[in-house]
Structure formats: structure tokens, C-alpha cells
Write an enzyme that holds these catalytic residues in place. Structure first.
Site, PDB file in Angstrom:
ATOM      1  N   ARG A  65       0.740  -1.062  -0.129  1.00  0.00           N
ATOM      2  CA  ARG A  65       0.011   0.046  -0.038  1.00  0.00           C
ATOM      3  C   ARG A  65       0.864   1.186  -0.062  1.00  0.00           C
ATOM      4  O   ARG A  65       2.089   1.105   0.480  1.00  0.00           O
ATOM      5  CB  ARG A  65      -0.849   0.025   1.187  1.00  0.00           C
ATOM      6  CG  ARG A  65      -1.833  -1.229   1.205  1.00  0.00           C
ATOM      7  CD  ARG A  65      -2.665  -1.192   2.489  1.00  0.00           C
ATOM      8  NE  ARG A  65      -3.712  -2.291   2.663  1.00  0.00           N
ATOM      9  CZ  ARG A  65      -3.364  -3.273   3.165  1.00  0.00           C
ATOM     10  NH1 ARG A  65      -2.419  -3.591   3.523  1.00  0.00           N
ATOM     11  NH2 ARG A  65      -4.466  -4.339   3.046  1.00  0.00           N
ATOM     12  N   LYS A 104      -4.259  -1.532   8.911  1.00  0.00           N
ATOM     13  CA  LYS A 104      -5.702  -1.458   9.110  1.00  0.00           C
ATOM     14  C   LYS A 104      -6.194  -2.760   9.872  1.00  0.00           C
ATOM     15  O   LYS A 104      -7.202  -2.494  10.650  1.00  0.00           O
ATOM     16  CB  LYS A 104      -6.235  -1.844   7.510  1.00  0.00           C
ATOM     17  CG  LYS A 104      -6.249  -0.353   6.947  1.00  0.00           C
ATOM     18  CD  LYS A 104      -7.070  -0.806   5.388  1.00  0.00           C
ATOM     19  CE  LYS A 104      -6.918   0.664   4.521  1.00  0.00           C
ATOM     20  NZ  LYS A 104      -7.679   0.227   3.325  1.00  0.00           N
ATOM     21  N   HIS A 184      -2.019   2.736  -6.379  1.00  0.00           N
ATOM     22  CA  HIS A 184      -2.944   1.699  -6.109  1.00  0.00           C
ATOM     23  C   HIS A 184      -3.271   0.501  -7.117  1.00  0.00           C
ATOM     24  O   HIS A 184      -3.457  -0.553  -7.008  1.00  0.00           O
ATOM     25  CB  HIS A 184      -4.407   2.359  -5.940  1.00  0.00           C
ATOM     26  CG  HIS A 184      -5.261   1.400  -5.005  1.00  0.00           C
ATOM     27  ND1 HIS A 184      -5.028   0.707  -3.663  1.00  0.00           N
ATOM     28  CD2 HIS A 184      -6.504   0.735  -5.125  1.00  0.00           C
ATOM     29  CE1 HIS A 184      -6.150   0.001  -3.382  1.00  0.00           C
ATOM     30  NE2 HIS A 184      -7.026   0.100  -4.398  1.00  0.00           N
ATOM     31  N   ARG A 187      -0.532  -1.828  -6.873  1.00  0.00           N
ATOM     32  CA  ARG A 187      -0.663  -2.937  -5.878  1.00  0.00           C
ATOM     33  C   ARG A 187      -1.710  -4.066  -6.606  1.00  0.00           C
ATOM     34  O   ARG A 187      -1.331  -5.261  -6.379  1.00  0.00           O
ATOM     35  CB  ARG A 187      -1.325  -2.200  -4.835  1.00  0.00           C
ATOM     36  CG  ARG A 187      -1.962  -3.324  -3.781  1.00  0.00           C
ATOM     37  CD  ARG A 187      -2.153  -2.574  -2.496  1.00  0.00           C
ATOM     38  NE  ARG A 187      -3.168  -3.390  -1.509  1.00  0.00           N
ATOM     39  CZ  ARG A 187      -2.691  -4.085  -0.593  1.00  0.00           C
ATOM     40  NH1 ARG A 187      -1.327  -4.205  -0.623  1.00  0.00           N
ATOM     41  NH2 ARG A 187      -3.366  -4.813   0.031  1.00  0.00           N
ATOM     42  N   HIS A 210      -4.089  -8.921   3.236  1.00  0.00           N
ATOM     43  CA  HIS A 210      -5.443  -8.956   3.357  1.00  0.00           C
ATOM     44  C   HIS A 210      -5.972  -9.617   4.462  1.00  0.00           C
ATOM     45  O   HIS A 210      -5.543 -10.706   4.765  1.00  0.00           O
ATOM     46  CB  HIS A 210      -5.967  -9.825   2.003  1.00  0.00           C
ATOM     47  CG  HIS A 210      -5.907  -9.019   0.719  1.00  0.00           C
ATOM     48  ND1 HIS A 210      -5.709  -9.406  -0.262  1.00  0.00           N
ATOM     49  CD2 HIS A 210      -5.709  -7.755   0.532  1.00  0.00           C
ATOM     50  CE1 HIS A 210      -5.655  -8.824  -1.300  1.00  0.00           C
ATOM     51  NE2 HIS A 210      -5.556  -7.577  -0.840  1.00  0.00           N
ATOM     52  N   TYR A 220      -8.297 -13.968  -8.421  1.00  0.00           N
ATOM     53  CA  TYR A 220      -8.180 -15.068  -9.237  1.00  0.00           C
ATOM     54  C   TYR A 220      -9.739 -15.206 -10.196  1.00  0.00           C
ATOM     55  O   TYR A 220      -9.594 -15.740 -11.239  1.00  0.00           O
ATOM     56  CB  TYR A 220      -8.278 -16.414  -8.353  1.00  0.00           C
ATOM     57  CG  TYR A 220      -6.837 -16.732  -7.807  1.00  0.00           C
ATOM     58  CD1 TYR A 220      -5.886 -17.151  -8.231  1.00  0.00           C
ATOM     59  CD2 TYR A 220      -6.675 -15.680  -6.600  1.00  0.00           C
ATOM     60  CE1 TYR A 220      -4.704 -17.725  -8.005  1.00  0.00           C
ATOM     61  CE2 TYR A 220      -5.174 -16.017  -5.834  1.00  0.00           C
ATOM     62  CZ  TYR A 220      -4.316 -16.802  -6.610  1.00  0.00           C
ATOM     63  OH  TYR A 220      -2.991 -16.891  -6.048  1.00  0.00           O
TER      64      TYR A 220
END
Length: 238
Positions: A65, A104, A184, A187, A210, A220
Site C-alpha cells: 500500500r 488496518k 493503487h 498494488r 488482506h 483469481y
């Protein structure tokens, strides 16, 4: 009365919800490998933007990030173990200025292995960094990697502007236009490339930080025919 009847008969809510609301919550923006190659080559060879090449390369090759990347300090880079420690982010708010924020989620705290090419980029950044004197300290952290011409720590908005101006210059030169590229999108591109390379979803989830495997699996789910064809041929020995 006729008007009232007409309003009742033709309800403004008489439509399919899907026609009005497009679910793009799992849409993934990524550029192709060829576009990534051209973008990086352009940055590396440009006399002005080449100063940001190592940082942009790292964003494409780690999936960090942008706030995580901006928050990295020299002490977060372990050249002996060839790893990065990701446990915070650098943020900036108009009223309070710079501040450090934890990741986060707990999944965001992770150690990322550095490939030799990424490690070489970090070595160049550390070697070439020109911090102001004294070095700024944000919430107990110092040793940040990039500073602007005024000696301020580079944060996400700086990099957004760099990418925007790079794309504008590229597209002013070449007829085949470069699509929108942002930190972004770097990423998402990394995540997409790793998925297409066959990386285990749980490994990719860890690298991306994640908290929900569903977020990773959505990448995917956005494979196309060519991806499927390559997989089929690989498993059938074609």
C-alpha cells in the site's frame, strides 16, 4: 387526477436494481505486464522522473500500500535477512499534519521477503536519500526514505502526483496511450501478476496483507480466457 393515476401506474421504482447499481466492489484495476514494462522503462530513462524509478519499481514488485511504502524507515529494511517489516503507515491530515497509523488489520502486520531486484532498489534509495537536518521524527519514527524539494517527507499525495505527471508526459509523446496508473493500480497489478503466476492464494493473501481471503480470491475470479488456456495447457503438458 389523471396525472395522479399516471404517477401511480408508472412507479419511479419500477426497474431492476442491477440496472441502476453496478457492483464494482470486487473490480480489480491492473495494467498488463507489457504496459508495466513500458511504464518502468519510461520512468527509468526520463531525466526528471528517473529519481523515482526505484520507488515505483518497488510498488510494482511488492504490492505494498502506498501509505505502507511511505511509512518505511531505514530500520524497517533488513538487508541481512532480506526482508521488510510492515507494521505501520504514514498518513497526513490537513489539521494535524503527519502522523503514524497502525496497519488496518492484524493481517497488515507482516514481514515481506525482498527479491534481489527489490533489495537493490532499496539499497540505492538508502544510499541516495537526502534527509533534512535535523531529520524529522513522526510519532517516534525517523529515517524515512523520500523527501520533497522542501525537505518534507513524501507521503501518498506526492506519489499520486508523480504518477499522474509521468502518465501525462508519456501520453504526450507516444501515440499508443498508457492507461491510468496510480500507486493503487501498482498494488492491483502485483496481485494480479502473482495470481496469474500460480502463487498459492494463502501466500498471496499474506503478502498483500488482506484480512479476508475473499479479497484475494476475487483477483483469481477475474482471470480471462488466455489465463485459463495457459493453465489448461500447463496441467495437460501441452
Amino acid at each position: 387526477m389523471a396525472v395522479n393515476d399516471d404517477l401511480i401506474r408508472k412507479s419511479p421504482f419500477d426497474f431492476e436494481l442491477v440496472e441502476a447499481v453496478v457492483n464494482d466492489s470486487v473490480r480489480r484495476e491492473a495494467i498488463t505486464r507489457e504496459e508495466e514494462r513500458k511504464f518502468l522503462k519510461f520512468v527509468k530513462e526520463d531525466p526528471h522522473f528517473s529519481r523515482y524509478y526505484e520507488g515505483i519499481y518497488i510498488l510494482f514488485k511488492t504490492g505494498l500500500r502506498i501509505s505502507e511504502f511511505c511509512g518505511l524507515t531505514v530500520s524497517d529494511i533488513n538487508f541481512r535477512k532480506h526482508s521488510l517489516t510492515i507494521d505501520h503507515q504514514l498518513q497526513k491530515r490537513g489539521s494535524t499534519g503527519y502522523y503514524i497509523q497502525t496497519t488496518k488489520t492484524e493481517a497488515g502486520k507482516r514481514a515481506i521477503p525482498m527479491t534481489p531486484d527489490v533489495e537493490e532498489c532499496f539499497r540505492k534509495i538508502v544510499q541516495n536519500r537526502k534527509p533534512p537536518n535535523p531529520e524529522p521524527m513522526i510519532d517516534g519514527k525517523s529515517g524515512f526514505l523520500y523527501f520533497d524539494k522542501d525537505g518534507h517527507i513524501c507521503y501518498s499525495l506526492h506519489w499520486e502526483h508523480y504518477f499522474k505527471h509521468i502518465c501525462q508526459k508519456y501520453n504526450s509523446i507516444y501515440k499508443v496511450q498508457m492507461p491510468r496508473v496510480t500507486p493503487h493500480i501498482c498494488r492491483h497489478t502485483y496481485c494480479s501478476n502473482m495470481a496469474k503466476s500460480g502463487m498459492n492464494p494463502k501466500t498471496l493473501q499474506y503478502l498483500m496483507g488482506h484480512s479476508d481471503i475473499g479479497v484475494t480470491l476475487n483477483v483469481y475470479a477475474h482471470m480471462n480466457f488466455d489465463d485459463a488456456l495457459e493453465e489448461v495447457r500447463k496441467y495437460n503438458g501441452a
